[in-house]
Design an enzyme around this catalytic site. Sequence first.
Site, PDB file in Angstrom:
ATOM      1  N   GLY A   1      41.818  48.587  35.165  1.00  0.00           N
ATOM      2  CA  GLY A   1      40.960  47.431  34.932  1.00  0.00           C
ATOM      3  C   GLY A   1      40.063  47.566  33.711  1.00  0.00           C
ATOM      4  O   GLY A   1      39.480  48.607  33.481  1.00  0.00           O
ATOM      5  N   SER A   2      39.935  46.496  32.928  1.00  0.00           N
ATOM      6  CA  SER A   2      39.245  46.604  31.658  1.00  0.00           C
ATOM      7  C   SER A   2      38.975  45.221  31.082  1.00  0.00           C
ATOM      8  O   SER A   2      39.153  44.201  31.746  1.00  0.00           O
ATOM      9  CB  SER A   2      40.093  47.440  30.702  1.00  0.00           C
ATOM     10  N   ARG A   3      38.547  45.195  29.810  1.00  0.00           N
ATOM     11  CA  ARG A   3      38.180  43.937  29.176  1.00  0.00           C
ATOM     12  C   ARG A   3      38.535  43.983  27.696  1.00  0.00           C
ATOM     13  O   ARG A   3      38.503  45.046  27.069  1.00  0.00           O
ATOM     14  CB  ARG A   3      36.673  43.718  29.328  1.00  0.00           C
TER      15      ARG A   3
END
Length: 218
Positions: A187-189
């Site tokens: 999970g990240s951006r």
Amino acid sequence: MPHSQTSAPRVGLLGGRLARGASPWLLPTVATAALSLTRARKSGRWAAAAVPATALAAGMLWFFRDPEREIAQGRVISPADGVVQSIMPWKDGRTRVAIFMSPLNVHVNRAPLAGTVTSVEHIPGGFVPAFNKESENNERVVWHFDTELGDIEMVQIAGAVARRIVPYLPAGTKVEQGERIGLIRFGSRVDIYLPEGVEVAVEVGQATTAGVTRIDRD
């Protein structure tokens, strides 16, 4: 560092392409699953271990998938699969579009425009959840591209689980729009900064697909 388009594709057990940079996570889980399945016939303990090991390996294969895409037309296309988390005017006139990537998304990022990579800077930082405002201080890689719209900044931000961002290209590389440029594990951006005068075509909460969803409006 090898160019992403010329590197041989990684092919998974199910015939699909796997992301470059997946090996440190993928190989141990697949090896453990294979070992447990091999020994399961002779040992009940190994048979019990085979179920979660195989499920974990299948999950890793799914997470590190890297599907081919038909690249869309448009000046600026999404660099990431995910959901638009925020759209924020910046003091210098640019607009930041932040895209949150959940563990279910494809985590290979793509070039939003054609151009030349002018810099790739790794910045150490924390690992709070990527949907948290404080994630702006997380570990990140800041990209700059020289494009027909001028300098375009894109930032890969690690999340609470992601502890490694894997850039595929060095500074000085010419890229095509939609070309694979890097991977964020788990999970990240991803943030992209649109130049002053470029109108945003997406809205908060909208799902995006890397290489397919157009970010700007004519």
